[in-house]
Scaffold this motif. Structure first.
Motif, PDB file in Angstrom:
ATOM      1  N   MET A   1     124.983  28.706  52.598  1.00 44.99           N
ATOM      2  CA  MET A   1     123.513  27.994  51.933  1.00 44.99           C
ATOM      3  C   MET A   1     122.919  28.933  51.169  1.00 44.99           C
ATOM      4  O   MET A   1     122.629  30.040  51.442  1.00 44.99           O
ATOM      5  CB  MET A   1     122.700  27.392  53.012  1.00 44.99           C
ATOM      6  N   ASP A   2     122.482  28.613  50.133  1.00 40.88           N
ATOM      7  CA  ASP A   2     121.325  29.427  49.107  1.00 40.88           C
ATOM      8  C   ASP A   2     120.103  29.687  49.713  1.00 40.88           C
ATOM      9  O   ASP A   2     119.328  28.803  50.526  1.00 40.88           O
ATOM     10  CB  ASP A   2     120.980  28.741  47.815  1.00 40.88           C
ATOM     11  N   LYS A   3     119.356  30.789  49.714  1.00 41.80           N
ATOM     12  CA  LYS A   3     118.227  31.186  50.615  1.00 41.80           C
ATOM     13  C   LYS A   3     116.867  30.635  49.599  1.00 41.80           C
ATOM     14  O   LYS A   3     117.111  31.036  48.433  1.00 41.80           O
ATOM     15  CB  LYS A   3     118.228  32.703  50.349  1.00 41.80           C
ATOM     16  N   GLN A   4     116.122  30.209  50.313  1.00 43.28           N
ATOM     17  CA  GLN A   4     114.873  29.857  49.601  1.00 43.28           C
ATOM     18  C   GLN A   4     113.999  29.594  50.691  1.00 43.28           C
ATOM     19  O   GLN A   4     114.240  28.914  51.779  1.00 43.28           O
ATOM     20  CB  GLN A   4     114.985  28.806  48.497  1.00 43.28           C
ATOM     21  N   LEU A   5     112.611  29.294  50.180  1.00 42.74           N
ATOM     22  CA  LEU A   5     111.642  28.814  51.224  1.00 42.74           C
ATOM     23  C   LEU A   5     112.043  27.107  51.187  1.00 42.74           C
ATOM     24  O   LEU A   5     112.210  26.682  50.370  1.00 42.74           O
ATOM     25  CB  LEU A   5     110.219  28.685  50.583  1.00 42.74           C
ATOM     26  N   ASN A   6     111.954  26.763  52.723  1.00 41.55           N
ATOM     27  CA  ASN A   6     112.385  25.244  52.979  1.00 41.55           C
ATOM     28  C   ASN A   6     111.052  24.515  53.046  1.00 41.55           C
ATOM     29  O   ASN A   6     110.380  24.697  54.020  1.00 41.55           O
ATOM     30  CB  ASN A   6     112.942  25.248  54.187  1.00 41.55           C
ATOM     31  N   LEU A   7     110.610  23.773  51.876  1.00 45.55           N
ATOM     32  CA  LEU A   7     109.454  23.090  51.973  1.00 45.55           C
ATOM     33  C   LEU A   7     109.562  21.584  51.628  1.00 45.55           C
ATOM     34  O   LEU A   7     110.290  21.275  51.077  1.00 45.55           O
ATOM     35  CB  LEU A   7     108.513  23.798  50.808  1.00 45.55           C
ATOM     36  N   ASP A   8     109.134  20.829  52.551  1.00 42.70           N
ATOM     37  CA  ASP A   8     109.218  19.357  52.415  1.00 42.70           C
ATOM     38  C   ASP A   8     108.498  18.808  51.033  1.00 42.70           C
ATOM     39  O   ASP A   8     108.484  17.953  50.646  1.00 42.70           O
ATOM     40  CB  ASP A   8     108.533  18.471  53.601  1.00 42.70           C
ATOM     41  N   ASP A   9     107.168  19.668  50.905  1.00 34.62           N
ATOM     42  CA  ASP A   9     106.311  19.103  49.893  1.00 34.62           C
ATOM     43  C   ASP A   9     105.853  20.523  49.130  1.00 34.62           C
ATOM     44  O   ASP A   9     106.085  21.654  49.718  1.00 34.62           O
ATOM     45  CB  ASP A   9     105.191  18.402  50.599  1.00 34.62           C
ATOM     46  N   ASP A  84     106.059  31.883  58.606  1.00 32.72           N
ATOM     47  CA  ASP A  84     107.065  31.916  59.635  1.00 32.72           C
ATOM     48  C   ASP A  84     108.458  32.181  59.128  1.00 32.72           C
ATOM     49  O   ASP A  84     109.166  32.676  59.765  1.00 32.72           O
ATOM     50  CB  ASP A  84     107.145  30.513  60.439  1.00 32.72           C
ATOM     51  N   GLN A  85     108.681  31.489  57.624  1.00 36.74           N
ATOM     52  CA  GLN A  85     109.962  31.685  57.220  1.00 36.74           C
ATOM     53  C   GLN A  85     110.143  33.064  56.519  1.00 36.74           C
ATOM     54  O   GLN A  85     111.391  33.277  56.425  1.00 36.74           O
ATOM     55  CB  GLN A  85     110.249  30.392  56.154  1.00 36.74           C
ATOM     56  N   LEU A  86     109.269  33.505  56.021  1.00 34.87           N
ATOM     57  CA  LEU A  86     109.345  34.899  55.247  1.00 34.87           C
ATOM     58  C   LEU A  86     110.490  35.885  55.944  1.00 34.87           C
ATOM     59  O   LEU A  86     111.065  36.421  55.172  1.00 34.87           O
ATOM     60  CB  LEU A  86     107.872  35.476  54.757  1.00 34.87           C
ATOM     61  N   PRO A  87     110.109  36.391  57.385  1.00 30.28           N
ATOM     62  CA  PRO A  87     110.892  37.196  57.749  1.00 30.28           C
ATOM     63  C   PRO A  87     112.415  37.094  57.625  1.00 30.28           C
ATOM     64  O   PRO A  87     113.211  37.768  57.318  1.00 30.28           O
ATOM     65  CB  PRO A  87     110.548  37.169  59.163  1.00 30.28           C
ATOM     66  N   ASN A  88     113.254  35.877  57.399  1.00 31.92           N
ATOM     67  CA  ASN A  88     114.351  35.460  57.253  1.00 31.92           C
ATOM     68  C   ASN A  88     114.741  35.560  55.683  1.00 31.92           C
ATOM     69  O   ASN A  88     116.084  35.235  55.386  1.00 31.92           O
ATOM     70  CB  ASN A  88     114.617  34.048  57.685  1.00 31.92           C
ATOM     71  N   ILE A  89     113.735  35.697  55.021  1.00 28.27           N
ATOM     72  CA  ILE A  89     114.150  35.605  53.505  1.00 28.27           C
ATOM     73  C   ILE A  89     113.345  36.671  52.632  1.00 28.27           C
ATOM     74  O   ILE A  89     113.172  36.521  51.511  1.00 28.27           O
ATOM     75  CB  ILE A  89     114.036  34.134  52.596  1.00 28.27           C
ATOM     76  N   VAL A 184     110.381  30.551  37.185  1.00 27.88           N
ATOM     77  CA  VAL A 184     111.652  30.317  37.928  1.00 27.88           C
ATOM     78  C   VAL A 184     111.327  29.387  39.116  1.00 27.88           C
ATOM     79  O   VAL A 184     110.309  28.865  39.432  1.00 27.88           O
ATOM     80  CB  VAL A 184     111.850  31.709  38.726  1.00 27.88           C
ATOM     81  N   ASN A 185     112.518  28.817  39.680  1.00 30.94           N
ATOM     82  CA  ASN A 185     112.517  27.884  40.812  1.00 30.94           C
ATOM     83  C   ASN A 185     112.306  28.743  42.291  1.00 30.94           C
ATOM     84  O   ASN A 185     112.169  30.048  42.202  1.00 30.94           O
ATOM     85  CB  ASN A 185     113.639  26.975  40.923  1.00 30.94           C
ATOM     86  N   LEU A 186     112.084  28.084  43.454  1.00 31.93           N
ATOM     87  CA  LEU A 186     112.083  28.597  44.662  1.00 31.93           C
ATOM     88  C   LEU A 186     113.166  29.611  44.980  1.00 31.93           C
ATOM     89  O   LEU A 186     112.915  30.659  45.953  1.00 31.93           O
ATOM     90  CB  LEU A 186     111.768  27.637  45.907  1.00 31.93           C
ATOM     91  N   LYS A 187     114.481  29.534  44.448  1.00 31.33           N
ATOM     92  CA  LYS A 187     115.248  30.533  44.336  1.00 31.33           C
ATOM     93  C   LYS A 187     115.283  31.720  43.741  1.00 31.33           C
ATOM     94  O   LYS A 187     116.102  32.664  43.622  1.00 31.33           O
ATOM     95  CB  LYS A 187     116.668  29.836  44.152  1.00 31.33           C
ATOM     96  N   GLY A 188     114.317  31.779  42.843  1.00 25.48           N
ATOM     97  CA  GLY A 188     114.143  32.823  41.927  1.00 25.48           C
ATOM     98  C   GLY A 188     115.223  32.863  40.454  1.00 25.48           C
ATOM     99  O   GLY A 188     115.342  33.807  40.002  1.00 25.48           O
TER     100      GLY A 188
END
Ligand SMILES: C[S@@+](CC[C@H](N)C(=O)[O-])C[C@H]1O[C@@H](n2cnc3c(N)ncnc32)[C@H](O)[C@@H]1O
Length: 231
Positions: A1-9, A84-89, A184-188
């Motif tokens: 899976m491509d890495k990025q911040l996972n945001l519902d909104d 919370d998510q940043l340490p993984n990405i 850029v998008n959330l994947k950079g």
């Protein structure tokens, strides 16, 4: 899976005057004696800090219909979600401006606290509820419009039509220039909407270019789009 911040909104986190100055390559020539619009300004402290420096900035966001305490509650939750998510990405980001996740958290908290104090003090004099792409501003109301972390970044949440309508509306209410950061998008990756916007027949009367800037947190996110409305 491509890495990025996972945001519902689209998240409610805010940047500071110093970050805006770098993201948009701002200088006195561009800012002094101008009317400046901050588009989707959220909990950024740019408007508060700029006005305290004697600049004329108006902030606009759909959340300004909420009370300061409701806004504060939501932005605390959104900041916690991101932190919370940043340490993984971590490797999606460049850790220069911020040394680590903790320094980012402190910086973002400072931004939203400065914003909340200013919102309580000045309310609708500076903070205008606005749901883009529509606005209630008159033609050429502002000299410069700045769009940080709304267009292009959230290409999965906001479609091409939204981007185009927002730019056309900003071109109506702005006399000189629109600046948009990042491209850029959330994947950079460069947003899929950049080329279509630059080639769109309905926008061909404007001079649109990409320009490198001295700010890169999301990797590859070191360019802004400049839309020149006059020669
Ligand atoms: C990531 S924040 C960016 C805040 C600020 N520009 C900055 O860079 O610090 C995105 C903001 O866009 C706002 N937003 C999302 N959709 C909007 C819309 N259609 N009209 C106005 N604001 C919107 C959200 O409420 C949020 O405050």
């Amino acid at each position: 899976m491509d890495k990025q911040l996972n945001l519902d909104d689209i998240v409610l986190i805010g940047r500071t005057f110093d970050e805006y100055a770098r993201m948009f390559a701002l200088d006195d020539d561009l800012l002094v004696s101008k009317t400046i619009l901050d588009v989707a300004s959220g909990v950024s402290s740019f408007c508060a800090e700029a006005n305290s420096r004697g600049l004329n900035v108006t902030a606009t966001d759909k959340i300004y219909t909420l009370s300061p305490s409701q806004i504060e509650q939501k932005c605390k939750q959104d900041l916690a979600k991101v932190v919370d998510q940043l340490p993984n990405i971590l490797d999606l980001y460049v850790w220069n401006y911020f040394k680590n996740v903790q320094s980012l958290k402190i910086h973002r908290e400072r931004a939203y606290k400065t914003f909340i104090d200013d919102l309580k003090a000045y309310g609708a004099k500076r903070y205008i509820p606005t749901r883009y792409p529509e606005t209630e501003f008159s033609d050429n109301r502002f000299s410069i419009s700045l769009v940080s972390h709304l267009l292009f970044l959230y290409e999965n949440h906001l479609d091409y039509y939204f981007h185009k309508m927002a730019i056309l509306e900003l071109a109506r209410i702005t006399s000189q220039e629109i600046r948009i950061f990042p491209v850029v998008n959330l994947k950079g990756e460069q947003s899929a909407f950049i080329k279509p916007i630059m080639q769109d027949k309905d926008l061909e009367r404007f001079r649109i270019r990409l320009e490198k800037v001295d700010y890169e947190f999301l990797k590859n996110g070191n360019e802004m789009m400049v839309i020149r409305l006059i020669d």
